[in-house]
Write a protein that holds these residues in place. Sequence first.
Motif, PDB file in Angstrom:
ATOM      1  N   PRO A  93       0.829  -1.204   0.000  1.00 55.39           N
ATOM      2  CA  PRO A  93       0.000   0.000   0.000  1.00 55.39           C
ATOM      3  C   PRO A  93       0.859   1.248   0.000  1.00 55.39           C
ATOM      4  O   PRO A  93       2.037   1.206   0.379  1.00 55.39           O
ATOM      5  CB  PRO A  93      -0.799  -0.120   1.309  1.00 55.39           C
ATOM      6  N   THR A  94       0.261   2.360  -0.425  1.00 58.05           N
ATOM      7  CA  THR A  94       1.010   3.616  -0.486  1.00 58.05           C
ATOM      8  C   THR A  94       1.137   4.258   0.884  1.00 58.05           C
ATOM      9  O   THR A  94       1.738   5.306   1.017  1.00 58.05           O
ATOM     10  CB  THR A  94       0.302   4.602  -1.432  1.00 58.05           C
ATOM     11  N   THR A  95       0.550   3.630   1.901  1.00 59.71           N
ATOM     12  CA  THR A  95       0.720   4.096   3.270  1.00 59.71           C
ATOM     13  C   THR A  95       1.253   2.951   4.095  1.00 59.71           C
ATOM     14  O   THR A  95       1.321   1.809   3.638  1.00 59.71           O
ATOM     15  CB  THR A  95      -0.628   4.569   3.858  1.00 59.71           C
ATOM     16  N   SER A  96       1.648   3.224   5.320  1.00 61.48           N
ATOM     17  CA  SER A  96       2.193   2.179   6.176  1.00 61.48           C
ATOM     18  C   SER A  96       1.138   1.118   6.469  1.00 61.48           C
ATOM     19  O   SER A  96      -0.060   1.375   6.420  1.00 61.48           O
ATOM     20  CB  SER A  96       2.673   2.795   7.495  1.00 61.48           C
TER      21      SER A  96
ATOM     22  N   ASP B 150       2.951  16.845   0.613  1.00 58.22           N
ATOM     23  CA  ASP B 150       3.398  15.749  -0.240  1.00 58.22           C
ATOM     24  C   ASP B 150       4.700  15.224   0.345  1.00 58.22           C
ATOM     25  O   ASP B 150       5.779  15.766   0.090  1.00 58.22           O
ATOM     26  CB  ASP B 150       3.603  16.233  -1.677  1.00 58.22           C
ATOM     27  N   THR B 151       4.605  14.181   1.173  1.00 59.75           N
ATOM     28  CA  THR B 151       5.798  13.660   1.837  1.00 59.75           C
ATOM     29  C   THR B 151       6.737  12.962   0.864  1.00 59.75           C
ATOM     30  O   THR B 151       7.940  12.865   1.123  1.00 59.75           O
ATOM     31  CB  THR B 151       5.400  12.683   2.958  1.00 59.75           C
ATOM     32  N   ALA B 152       6.198  12.464  -0.260  1.00 57.20           N
ATOM     33  CA  ALA B 152       7.039  11.766  -1.234  1.00 57.20           C
ATOM     34  C   ALA B 152       8.045  12.714  -1.886  1.00 57.20           C
ATOM     35  O   ALA B 152       9.188  12.336  -2.165  1.00 57.20           O
ATOM     36  CB  ALA B 152       6.175  11.099  -2.294  1.00 57.20           C
ATOM     37  N   SER B 153       7.618  13.954  -2.124  1.00 61.06           N
ATOM     38  CA  SER B 153       8.497  14.923  -2.786  1.00 61.06           C
ATOM     39  C   SER B 153       8.981  16.014  -1.843  1.00 61.06           C
ATOM     40  O   SER B 153       9.699  16.928  -2.264  1.00 61.06           O
ATOM     41  CB  SER B 153       7.760  15.570  -3.960  1.00 61.06           C
ATOM     42  N   ASN B 154       8.573  15.931  -0.557  1.00 60.15           N
ATOM     43  CA  ASN B 154       8.927  16.961   0.426  1.00 60.15           C
ATOM     44  C   ASN B 154       8.494  18.347  -0.041  1.00 60.15           C
ATOM     45  O   ASN B 154       9.259  19.317   0.025  1.00 60.15           O
ATOM     46  CB  ASN B 154      10.437  16.943   0.711  1.00 60.15           C
ATOM     47  N   GLU B 155       7.243  18.424  -0.501  1.00 59.64           N
ATOM     48  CA  GLU B 155       6.686  19.679  -0.972  1.00 59.64           C
ATOM     49  C   GLU B 155       5.354  19.966  -0.274  1.00 59.64           C
ATOM     50  O   GLU B 155       4.685  19.046   0.207  1.00 59.64           O
ATOM     51  CB  GLU B 155       6.455  19.650  -2.487  1.00 59.64           C
ATOM     52  N   VAL B 156       5.001  21.238  -0.243  1.00 59.21           N
ATOM     53  CA  VAL B 156       3.686  21.663   0.241  1.00 59.21           C
ATOM     54  C   VAL B 156       2.870  22.102  -0.967  1.00 59.21           C
ATOM     55  O   VAL B 156       3.330  22.910  -1.772  1.00 59.21           O
ATOM     56  CB  VAL B 156       3.805  22.825   1.247  1.00 59.21           C
ATOM     57  N   ILE B 157       1.684  21.543  -1.114  1.00 59.64           N
ATOM     58  CA  ILE B 157       0.809  21.877  -2.236  1.00 59.64           C
ATOM     59  C   ILE B 157      -0.193  22.925  -1.771  1.00 59.64           C
ATOM     60  O   ILE B 157      -1.088  22.631  -0.974  1.00 59.64           O
ATOM     61  CB  ILE B 157       0.076  20.630  -2.760  1.00 59.64           C
TER      62      ILE B 157
END
Length: 286
Positions: free
Chosen positions: A34-37, A134-141
């Motif tokens: 899954p894409t989460t834990s 967006d934790t995957a890219s370390n960005e804030v949308i």
Amino acid sequence: MGVNLLDVVGSGPAYRISESDVKRFATGEVAPAPTTSAPVPAMPLPDFSKFGPVRREAMSGIRRATVRSMAQAWSTIPMVTQFDKADITEMEALRKKMGPRAEKRGAKVTMTAILLKIAAAALKQFPKFNASIDTASNEVIFKEYIHIGVAVDTPTGLLVPVVRDVDKKGVITLAAELGEIAAKARDRKLTPEEMQGASFTISNLGGIGGTGFTPIVNWPEVAIMGVSRSSMEPVWNAEKGTFEPRNIMPFSLSYDHRLIDGADAARFCRFVAEMLEDPFLLGFEG
């Protein structure tokens, strides 16, 4: 295909089950992670029937979805709740005054409709509350739109329809839309699209009661406002040197502490309170 969906671990966001997940399970293939834990395994329950009669009832689809989304939010978001109060004496008087005008347009102006407009102004003033991480890219949308979800209590469970482009609409228009989507929610006529895309959520329990609560942030949003029942309280008037009866409304703000700091939340709440306390500001900030 004879697959019990309760046995399938979805590979999508929040363990969402796709058609391919079902096919893989049916053929014995291993599904992708899954894409989460991974979820925490459920603890086995004791045999309650040893202590007395019991009755089992299957969860509705809405309740199962709530279980998944709340568990996802609670395990993912480090949440903090800020509490505040607002003097809504003047706003409540204005709401009642505008009632007949709204009724001519087939709407009923509620405090939730007013809060929608105020929240939209607050989200423009504090854009971090209208964002996602967006934790995957370390960005804030940061979202350039303001769509607000409104929690609706229905006989089958909690539903959260979304009012779109709140910042571009007047209070009476918002009141009319709110009445329509709330009716659709209670009649179970909402489409999936009408419950998607929110960037912030309001949960108003004032019609039921309570003095405060800590709402859970609806992932992937980063904040949610909870509103409780207002009541008349004695408030000290320093100029007159006397206590005056004022209509005080408690509210709370739960937020994702990864993005929002306590000082930001306190300022957001003060902005909302000041808008509620002085209806004149709504014409400027709203």
